[in-house]
Design a protein around this motif. Structure first.
Motif, PDB file in Angstrom:
ATOM      1  N   ASN A  20      37.996  38.585  52.207  1.00 31.79           N
ATOM      2  CA  ASN A  20      39.065  38.452  51.051  1.00 31.79           C
ATOM      3  C   ASN A  20      38.313  38.946  49.801  1.00 31.79           C
ATOM      4  O   ASN A  20      38.635  38.818  48.679  1.00 31.79           O
ATOM      5  CB  ASN A  20      39.144  37.063  50.878  1.00 31.79           C
ATOM      6  CG  ASN A  20      40.359  36.525  51.602  1.00 31.79           C
ATOM      7  OD1 ASN A  20      40.477  37.097  52.796  1.00 31.79           O
ATOM      8  ND2 ASN A  20      41.183  35.560  51.304  1.00 31.79           N
ATOM      9  N   ALA A  21      37.350  40.106  50.001  1.00 27.58           N
ATOM     10  CA  ALA A  21      36.880  40.543  48.842  1.00 27.58           C
ATOM     11  C   ALA A  21      38.103  41.278  48.079  1.00 27.58           C
ATOM     12  O   ALA A  21      37.923  41.257  46.572  1.00 27.58           O
ATOM     13  CB  ALA A  21      35.837  41.659  49.115  1.00 27.58           C
ATOM     14  N   GLY A  22      39.048  41.855  48.603  1.00 31.74           N
ATOM     15  CA  GLY A  22      40.156  42.457  47.889  1.00 31.74           C
ATOM     16  C   GLY A  22      40.992  41.504  47.024  1.00 31.74           C
ATOM     17  O   GLY A  22      41.394  41.750  45.751  1.00 31.74           O
ATOM     18  N   PHE A  23      41.204  40.340  47.388  1.00 35.24           N
ATOM     19  CA  PHE A  23      41.625  39.196  46.688  1.00 35.24           C
ATOM     20  C   PHE A  23      41.048  38.784  45.715  1.00 35.24           C
ATOM     21  O   PHE A  23      41.577  38.462  44.644  1.00 35.24           O
ATOM     22  CB  PHE A  23      41.953  37.922  47.751  1.00 35.24           C
ATOM     23  CG  PHE A  23      43.172  38.241  48.703  1.00 35.24           C
ATOM     24  CD1 PHE A  23      44.016  39.223  48.996  1.00 35.24           C
ATOM     25  CD2 PHE A  23      43.658  36.805  49.211  1.00 35.24           C
ATOM     26  CE1 PHE A  23      44.940  39.523  49.883  1.00 35.24           C
ATOM     27  CE2 PHE A  23      44.807  36.892  50.269  1.00 35.24           C
ATOM     28  CZ  PHE A  23      45.340  37.952  50.380  1.00 35.24           C
ATOM     29  N   ASP A  24      39.786  38.807  45.887  1.00 38.68           N
ATOM     30  CA  ASP A  24      38.984  38.271  44.720  1.00 38.68           C
ATOM     31  C   ASP A  24      39.004  39.338  43.535  1.00 38.68           C
ATOM     32  O   ASP A  24      39.090  38.989  42.180  1.00 38.68           O
ATOM     33  CB  ASP A  24      37.496  37.986  45.297  1.00 38.68           C
ATOM     34  CG  ASP A  24      37.049  36.770  45.901  1.00 38.68           C
ATOM     35  OD1 ASP A  24      38.189  36.247  46.101  1.00 38.68           O
ATOM     36  OD2 ASP A  24      36.130  36.798  46.632  1.00 38.68           O
ATOM     37  N   VAL A  25      38.884  40.669  43.703  1.00 43.56           N
ATOM     38  CA  VAL A  25      39.106  41.731  42.642  1.00 43.56           C
ATOM     39  C   VAL A  25      40.646  41.744  42.056  1.00 43.56           C
ATOM     40  O   VAL A  25      40.506  41.578  40.879  1.00 43.56           O
ATOM     41  CB  VAL A  25      38.829  43.115  43.312  1.00 43.56           C
ATOM     42  CG1 VAL A  25      39.057  44.091  42.339  1.00 43.56           C
ATOM     43  CG2 VAL A  25      37.305  43.133  43.816  1.00 43.56           C
ATOM     44  N   ILE A  26      41.412  41.361  43.025  1.00 41.52           N
ATOM     45  CA  ILE A  26      42.929  41.433  42.362  1.00 41.52           C
ATOM     46  C   ILE A  26      43.076  39.905  41.159  1.00 41.52           C
ATOM     47  O   ILE A  26      43.378  40.105  40.092  1.00 41.52           O
ATOM     48  CB  ILE A  26      44.014  41.187  43.426  1.00 41.52           C
ATOM     49  CG1 ILE A  26      44.058  42.561  43.959  1.00 41.52           C
ATOM     50  CG2 ILE A  26      45.372  40.744  42.712  1.00 41.52           C
ATOM     51  CD1 ILE A  26      44.577  43.871  43.183  1.00 41.52           C
TER      52      ILE A  26
END
Length: 189
Positions: A20-26
């Protein structure tokens, strides 16, 4: 308008996992720029706002990682976006150590099933991406167990620093300064 998509898996079960790295950045971009993810479009939670004067839509697909292309292609088609010009995808990368970023203007899926699906559903690999390092899977581990697992305390600190840098990189990218972002952040730590 730029479409900035962070990849991950929906539901609380997957929060703060490597995948979920992408969610964290968003979420970090949304916090920094006051963008609420209060819209449901294209099988994603979305929010529109501005980053340094550029209109953006942030998106967190709710299709599960391996079907990310369903959401991304729906948004690209609905808003009549050109992936090469208007799309930035942020996701986890096991080939990078925690704390490292890799920014690319285009490329292959590199074994990432979410990216593979986006390429298949949009019909192109010509879109910008920000890869956030989550570390290689330990020997003998199943890949799914690794990417769906959580960071150690030490790796979480490195990852959190990378999230901040990813926000800065995306900020440069929407200002048409991708080369500068690559020069600044594509280095091994």
């Amino acid at each position: 308008m730029y479409l900035i998509v962070g990849l991950g898996n929906p539901t609380a079960k997957y929060e703060k996992t490597r995948h979920n790295a992408g969610f964290d950045v968003i979420d970090a971009i949304a916090d920094k720029y006051g963008i609420e993810l209060n819209l449901r479009k294209g099988k994603a939670f979305c929010g529109t706002g501005y980053i340094e004067g550029q209109k953006v839509m942030l998106a967190k697909p709710q299709t599960y990682m391996n079907l990310s292309g369903d959401s991304v292609s729906a948004l690209v088609n609905f808003y009549k976006l050109d992936p090469m010009e208007d799309l930035i995808v942020v996701f986890d990368d096991i080939s990078l150590a925690p704390g490292n970023l890799r920014i690319r203007k285009k490329g292959s899926a590199g074994g990432h099933n979410g990216i593979k699906d986006i390429i298949a559903k949009t019909g192109t690999d010509q879109f910008a991406r920000v890869k956030v390092g989550v570390g290689e899977k330990p020997a003998g581990w199943d890949l799914a167990d690794h990417v769906l697992g959580r960071f150690s305390l030490e790796d979480r600190e490195k990852f959190d620093d990378a999230v901040k840098e990813a926000v800065d990189a995306v900020t440069l990218m929407v200002q048409d300064r991708t080369d500068e972002a690559m020069n600044r952040y594509n280095r091994k730590k």
